[in-house]
Design a protein around this motif. Structure first.
Motif, PDB file in Angstrom:
ATOM      1  N   GLY A 190       0.807  -1.211   0.000  1.00  0.00           N
ATOM      2  CA  GLY A 190       0.000   0.000   0.000  1.00  0.00           C
ATOM      3  C   GLY A 190       0.838   1.259   0.000  1.00  0.00           C
ATOM      4  N   CYS A 191       0.195   2.371  -0.318  1.00  0.00           N
ATOM      5  CA  CYS A 191       0.911   3.646  -0.384  1.00  0.00           C
ATOM      6  C   CYS A 191      -0.014   4.791  -0.008  1.00  0.00           C
ATOM      7  CB  CYS A 191       1.462   3.886  -1.784  1.00  0.00           C
ATOM      8  SG  CYS A 191       2.422   5.411  -1.957  1.00  0.00           S
ATOM      9  N   ASN A 192       0.483   5.699   0.853  1.00  0.00           N
ATOM     10  CA  ASN A 192      -0.134   7.000   1.088  1.00  0.00           C
ATOM     11  C   ASN A 192       0.638   8.009   0.241  1.00  0.00           C
ATOM     12  OD1 ASN A 192      -2.026   6.186   3.118  1.00  0.00           O
ATOM     13  ND2 ASN A 192      -0.347   6.110   4.584  1.00  0.00           N
ATOM     14  N   LEU A 193      -0.007   8.534  -0.766  1.00  0.00           N
ATOM     15  CA  LEU A 193       0.648   9.439  -1.714  1.00  0.00           C
ATOM     16  C   LEU A 193       0.126  10.857  -1.520  1.00  0.00           C
ATOM     17  CD1 LEU A 193       2.425   9.941  -4.269  1.00  0.00           C
ATOM     18  CD2 LEU A 193       0.353   9.437  -5.613  1.00  0.00           C
ATOM     19  N   ARG A 194       1.037  11.806  -1.435  1.00  0.00           N
ATOM     20  CA  ARG A 194       0.663  13.225  -1.380  1.00  0.00           C
ATOM     21  C   ARG A 194       1.371  13.954  -2.520  1.00  0.00           C
ATOM     22  NH1 ARG A 194       0.238  16.640   4.047  1.00  0.00           N
ATOM     23  NH2 ARG A 194      -1.799  15.607   3.895  1.00  0.00           N
ATOM     24  N   VAL A 195       0.585  14.553  -3.385  1.00  0.00           N
ATOM     25  CA  VAL A 195       1.119  15.347  -4.497  1.00  0.00           C
ATOM     26  C   VAL A 195       1.042  16.822  -4.107  1.00  0.00           C
ATOM     27  CG1 VAL A 195       0.804  16.011  -6.903  1.00  0.00           C
ATOM     28  CG2 VAL A 195       0.470  13.621  -6.206  1.00  0.00           C
ATOM     29  N   HIS A 196       2.151  17.521  -4.237  1.00  0.00           N
ATOM     30  CA  HIS A 196       2.231  18.924  -3.845  1.00  0.00           C
ATOM     31  C   HIS A 196       2.017  19.830  -5.054  1.00  0.00           C
ATOM     32  CE1 HIS A 196       3.807  17.780   0.088  1.00  0.00           C
ATOM     33  NE2 HIS A 196       4.607  16.942  -0.546  1.00  0.00           N
ATOM     34  N   SER A 242      -8.278   3.436  -2.809  1.00  0.00           N
ATOM     35  CA  SER A 242      -9.250   3.323  -1.727  1.00  0.00           C
ATOM     36  C   SER A 242      -9.673   4.673  -1.149  1.00  0.00           C
ATOM     37  CB  SER A 242      -8.689   2.447  -0.599  1.00  0.00           C
ATOM     38  OG  SER A 242      -7.480   2.978  -0.096  1.00  0.00           O
ATOM     39  N   ASN A 243      -8.824   5.698  -1.282  1.00  0.00           N
ATOM     40  CA  ASN A 243      -9.164   7.025  -0.759  1.00  0.00           C
ATOM     41  C   ASN A 243      -8.563   8.102  -1.656  1.00  0.00           C
ATOM     42  OD1 ASN A 243     -10.481   6.895   2.136  1.00  0.00           O
ATOM     43  ND2 ASN A 243      -8.936   5.284   2.062  1.00  0.00           N
ATOM     44  N   LEU A 244      -9.298   9.196  -1.816  1.00  0.00           N
ATOM     45  CA  LEU A 244      -8.845  10.313  -2.642  1.00  0.00           C
ATOM     46  C   LEU A 244      -9.397  11.592  -2.040  1.00  0.00           C
ATOM     47  CD1 LEU A 244      -7.413  11.199  -5.287  1.00  0.00           C
ATOM     48  CD2 LEU A 244      -9.598  10.899  -6.453  1.00  0.00           C
ATOM     49  N   HIS A 245      -8.513  12.568  -1.782  1.00  0.00           N
ATOM     50  CA  HIS A 245      -8.965  13.781  -1.108  1.00  0.00           C
ATOM     51  C   HIS A 245      -8.108  14.967  -1.531  1.00  0.00           C
ATOM     52  CE1 HIS A 245     -10.504  16.469   1.960  1.00  0.00           C
ATOM     53  NE2 HIS A 245      -9.261  16.778   2.272  1.00  0.00           N
ATOM     54  N   ASP A 259      -4.213  14.155  -1.874  1.00  0.00           N
ATOM     55  CA  ASP A 259      -3.835  12.906  -1.213  1.00  0.00           C
ATOM     56  C   ASP A 259      -4.605  11.733  -1.796  1.00  0.00           C
ATOM     57  OD1 ASP A 259      -2.097  14.117   0.717  1.00  0.00           O
ATOM     58  OD2 ASP A 259      -3.878  14.823   1.782  1.00  0.00           O
ATOM     59  N   VAL A 260      -3.922  10.614  -1.936  1.00  0.00           N
ATOM     60  CA  VAL A 260      -4.559   9.394  -2.424  1.00  0.00           C
ATOM     61  C   VAL A 260      -3.941   8.203  -1.706  1.00  0.00           C
ATOM     62  CG1 VAL A 260      -2.939   9.118  -4.363  1.00  0.00           C
ATOM     63  CG2 VAL A 260      -5.205   8.078  -4.483  1.00  0.00           C
ATOM     64  N   VAL A 261      -4.766   7.210  -1.436  1.00  0.00           N
ATOM     65  CA  VAL A 261      -4.311   5.940  -0.860  1.00  0.00           C
ATOM     66  C   VAL A 261      -4.634   4.847  -1.865  1.00  0.00           C
ATOM     67  CG1 VAL A 261      -4.479   4.333   1.068  1.00  0.00           C
ATOM     68  CG2 VAL A 261      -4.807   6.790   1.461  1.00  0.00           C
ATOM     69  N   PHE A 262      -3.640   4.037  -2.182  1.00  0.00           N
ATOM     70  CA  PHE A 262      -3.890   2.924  -3.097  1.00  0.00           C
ATOM     71  C   PHE A 262      -3.190   1.669  -2.605  1.00  0.00           C
ATOM     72  CE2 PHE A 262      -0.347   5.376  -4.970  1.00  0.00           C
ATOM     73  CZ  PHE A 262       0.638   4.398  -5.079  1.00  0.00           C
ATOM     74  N   ASN A 263      -3.600   0.539  -3.189  1.00  0.00           N
ATOM     75  CA  ASN A 263      -3.107  -0.757  -2.735  1.00  0.00           C
ATOM     76  C   ASN A 263      -2.916  -1.705  -3.909  1.00  0.00           C
ATOM     77  OD1 ASN A 263      -4.092  -3.771  -1.793  1.00  0.00           O
ATOM     78  ND2 ASN A 263      -2.823  -2.786  -0.242  1.00  0.00           N
ATOM     79  N   PHE A 264      -1.855  -2.490  -3.838  1.00  0.00           N
ATOM     80  CA  PHE A 264      -1.642  -3.607  -4.756  1.00  0.00           C
ATOM     81  C   PHE A 264      -1.912  -4.912  -4.016  1.00  0.00           C
ATOM     82  CE2 PHE A 264       1.239  -0.514  -6.782  1.00  0.00           C
ATOM     83  CZ  PHE A 264       0.924  -0.678  -8.124  1.00  0.00           C
TER      84      PHE A 264
END
Length: 383
Positions: A190-196, A242-245, A259-264
């Motif tokens: 999984g990954c918690n991704l934050r794009v600036h 799973s999450n997008l904000h 912010d986005v959360v995704f999973n493999f």
């Protein structure tokens, strides 16, 4: 126990399952379950070692010595109940209706643990066994899973202990008991991704930098990517968001971050490092500034068909008259920590249709069958 008014004698597996269900062992609380289990195992000659960490109860109980080492593994913790008013009976009052036992943990996985203990009681009463028989029971499977089986395995590996076989009592059956056993699991990355970006006014987009606009094409590319083709044992690797904000709540402000959360859920055709590298290559093309916080819940594993699977198949055929299918889908379990340790590992348990749901339940008639399967495997491998 609450009953339907006409409860016959259901056997020791049922009685022990009820005792376990009645203990409110909401993750990561053991609720006294392991002490109850040791009260049954100690008279059989098992020695208990408590390998606790981080407030987690971990029981390592062993009998015998040397190889082969057979581990019976499970967890006492259960997931939250959800709305109590939507249960037909109290989730921590084991209740029988029409030959079905209801309660939180009935299927996941207190019935499996009860069936294991009762199988071992009969197995030992029938005579001595070769090698070592062990229980590995934790209260940290449904939660973070950092200080439970993962921790115990690390401690035992440091001692040079290597198991040959492991049975995890997770609910593995699909439509009828014994129709399926789990012989492998996909990995979970999984990954918690934050794009600036740069916050600004929507009327002056050239003065801002919208991170959502940068993120969307990256996500579209990731969603469309074929990560691998799977193989004979696993489906292709799956990528899911799973999450997008993003946004400040105002309708006229370019956000500064997205912010986005995704999973493999990935198969043995890919590795975690390969997946990370491919994701970063996509992000680098679309998003000049980002932070990626990765977490690996478990690597994929597959148990090759050998003596443990052969013993499991033969025991199920003997107990219920069907040949089980081999399954590698579903979520993760503590088998992901045991299998890489070197053990042939399978998951065998009751029907999984109600796990984590309201009115979780197990067919009472399946409890003795499950216990018979466990006993059959022990007979075939440790006599």
């Amino acid at each position: 126990m609450a009953a339907d008014g006409n409860t016959p004698e259901y056997g020791p597996e049922f009685e022990l399952a009820c005792e376990l269900i009645a203990r409110r062992s909401l993750t990561p609380d053991d609720g006294g379950c392991c002490e109850l289990l040791m009260s049954r195992l100690a008279p059989l000659g098992f020695s208990a070692e408590w390998i606790n960490a981080g407030g987690i109860t971990n029981l390592w109980a062993t009998r015998g010595s040397g190889a082969p080492l057979m581990i019976l593994a499970g967890h006492t913790d259960v997931v939250p109940t959800g709305p109590l008013d939507r249960w037909d009976s109290d989730p921590f009052t084991p209740t029988v209706r029409n030959g079905v036992l209801y309660g939180r943990g009935a299927a996941d996985m207190k019935s499996g643990i009860a069936a294991m203990v009762c199988a071992v009681e009969r197995f030992i009463a029938a005579g001595e066994h070769k090698g070592t028989l062990a229980f590995l029971i934790t209260s940290d499977e449904e939660g973070a899973a950092r200080h439970g089986t993962r921790h115990v395995v690390e401690v035992l590996k440091a001692r040079g202990i290597v198991p040959q076989y492991a049975i995890v009592g997770e609910a593995s059956s699909n439509e009828t008991f014994g129709d399926r056993i789990v012989v492998g699991r996909r990995g979970s990355l999984g990954c918690n991704l934050r794009v600036h970006g740069k916050q600004g006014h929507v009327a002056y987009p050239h003065k801002g930098d919208n991170p959502v606009h940068r993120l969307m094409p990256a996500l579209a590319e990731l969603v469309a990517t074929q990560w691998d083709n799977g193989n004979a044992h696993f489906p292709p690797t799956s990528f899911q968001i799973s999450n997008l904000h993003s946004g400040t709540g105002a309708n006229n402000v370019i956000p500064g971050e997205a912010d986005v959360v995704f999973n493999f859920r990935y198969c043995t055709e890919s590795t975690a490092e390969q997946l990370k590298a491919r994701v970063h290559a996509v992000l680098d093309r679309h998003c000049p500034r980002y932070d990626a916080d990765w977490w690996l819940s478990g690597e994929p594993f597959l148990t090759a068909q050998a003596e443990l699977i052969d013993a499991a198949v033969a025991s199920i055929e003997s107990a219920v008259g069907i040949k089980p299918d081999f399954f590698t889908g579903g979520g993760t379990s503590d088998a992901r920590f045991i299998a890489p340790w070197g053990a042939q590992t399978v998951e065998i348990g009751p029907i999984n249709d109600s796990i984590h749901k309201l009115n979780e339940h197990v067919k009472i008639s399946d409890l003795a069958k499950l216990s018979s399967v466990y006993e059959g495997i022990l007979q075939r491998l440790l006599r």
